[in-house]
Design an enzyme around this catalytic site. Structure first.
Site, PDB file in Angstrom:
ATOM      1  N   ASP A 252       0.362   7.594   1.006  1.00 21.44           N
ATOM      2  CA  ASP A 252       0.342   8.400  -0.211  1.00 21.44           C
ATOM      3  C   ASP A 252       1.160   9.682  -0.052  1.00 21.44           C
ATOM      4  O   ASP A 252       1.819  10.118  -0.999  1.00 21.44           O
ATOM      5  CB  ASP A 252      -1.093   8.730  -0.610  1.00 21.44           C
TER       6      ASP A 252
ATOM      7  N   ARG B  31      -1.446  -5.998  13.232  1.00 14.51           N
ATOM      8  CA  ARG B  31      -0.230  -5.192  13.139  1.00 14.51           C
ATOM      9  C   ARG B  31       0.747  -5.721  12.081  1.00 14.51           C
ATOM     10  O   ARG B  31       1.783  -5.131  11.847  1.00 14.51           O
ATOM     11  CB  ARG B  31       0.478  -5.147  14.488  1.00 14.51           C
TER      12      ARG B  31
ATOM     13  N   ASN C  45       8.145   6.521  12.360  1.00 12.70           N
ATOM     14  CA  ASN C  45       7.431   5.485  13.090  1.00 12.70           C
ATOM     15  C   ASN C  45       5.988   5.958  13.087  1.00 12.70           C
ATOM     16  O   ASN C  45       5.619   6.828  13.873  1.00 12.70           O
ATOM     17  CB  ASN C  45       7.954   5.329  14.513  1.00 12.70           C
TER      18      ASN C  45
ATOM     19  N   HIS D 247      -0.841   0.661  10.087  1.00 10.88           N
ATOM     20  CA  HIS D 247      -1.755  -0.410   9.705  1.00 10.88           C
ATOM     21  C   HIS D 247      -3.090   0.090   9.163  1.00 10.88           C
ATOM     22  O   HIS D 247      -3.925  -0.714   8.752  1.00 10.88           O
ATOM     23  CB  HIS D 247      -2.019  -1.310  10.926  1.00 10.88           C
TER      24      HIS D 247
ATOM     25  N   HIS E  48       9.946   0.602  13.779  1.00  6.87           N
ATOM     26  CA  HIS E  48       8.997   0.172  14.813  1.00  6.87           C
ATOM     27  C   HIS E  48       9.794  -0.320  16.006  1.00  6.87           C
ATOM     28  O   HIS E  48      10.730  -1.115  15.841  1.00  6.87           O
ATOM     29  CB  HIS E  48       8.072  -0.929  14.292  1.00  6.87           C
ATOM     30  N   ILE E  49       9.449   0.155  17.175  1.00  2.00           N
ATOM     31  CA  ILE E  49      10.170  -0.195  18.394  1.00  2.00           C
ATOM     32  C   ILE E  49       9.984  -1.670  18.715  1.00  2.00           C
ATOM     33  O   ILE E  49      10.945  -2.378  19.016  1.00  2.00           O
ATOM     34  CB  ILE E  49       9.698   0.701  19.557  1.00  2.00           C
TER      35      ILE E  49
ATOM     36  N   TYR F 153       7.339  -1.307  24.913  1.00  2.00           N
ATOM     37  CA  TYR F 153       8.047  -0.193  24.292  1.00  2.00           C
ATOM     38  C   TYR F 153       9.271   0.293  25.074  1.00  2.00           C
ATOM     39  O   TYR F 153       9.997   1.154  24.583  1.00  2.00           O
ATOM     40  CB  TYR F 153       7.090   0.980  24.063  1.00  2.00           C
TER      41      TYR F 153
END
Length: 152
Positions: free
Chosen positions: A90, A114, A77, A83, A103-104, A26
């Site tokens: 919703d 993932r 994010n 997942h 997503h990083i 990350y």
């Protein structure tokens, strides 16, 4: 009614540990850095940003629900909720705002669990694997959709 010139920035569980948690995956940038990057990108286009991060799914859902009357779009994010969370998906679908999914890391090059995103089908922008800099691109692309400069 005019469209508000505000975005909601949502960061899900464990993103408060950016800069500490798995820096080889990350990076070393922090959540404060992410928020600044999004605020700068939005400000360059005349938008404000409201930021929320929580490790609690309900807090994120409440913020998304509130955004339906105060924001023009959502940059999210979802972290691990990407997942697993149908209810987060919703909520995003239910507020009828354009969504940018960020997503990083490149989730498609990581563990197989993932590879599926419950958010993907409601997001009009997807920026994956570009590090924290991807937040700026996601913000710019989302604003393009909001102002009608791109389809979404």
């Amino acid at each position: 009614m005019t469209t508000p010139r505000r975005l909601l920035l949502v960061n899900g569980p464990n993103l408060n540990l950016l800069g500490i948690r798995e820096p080889d995956v990350y990076g070393h940038d922090t959540l404060a850095d992410v928020e600044r990057i999004v605020q700068d990108a939005a400000a360059a286009r005349g938008f404000d940003v409201e930021a929320v991060q929580s490790n609690h799914e309900g807090v994120l859902i409440d913020a998304i629900h509130e955004a339906r009357t105060t924001c023009a779009g959502i940059v999210i994010n979802p972290g691990g909720l990407t997942h697993t969370s149908v209810v987060l998906r919703d909520a995003l679908s239910g507020v009828s705002l354009p969504v940018a999914e960020v997503h990083i890391s490149n989730v498609y090059e990581r563990e197989s669990f993932r590879h599926h995103s419950y958010v993907a089908d409601v997001a009009v922008v997807h920026v994956i694997g570009e590090g924290v800099a991807g937040y700026a691109r996601a913000t710019t692309l989302l604003i393009d959709v909001i102002v009608g400069a791109a389809e979404g």
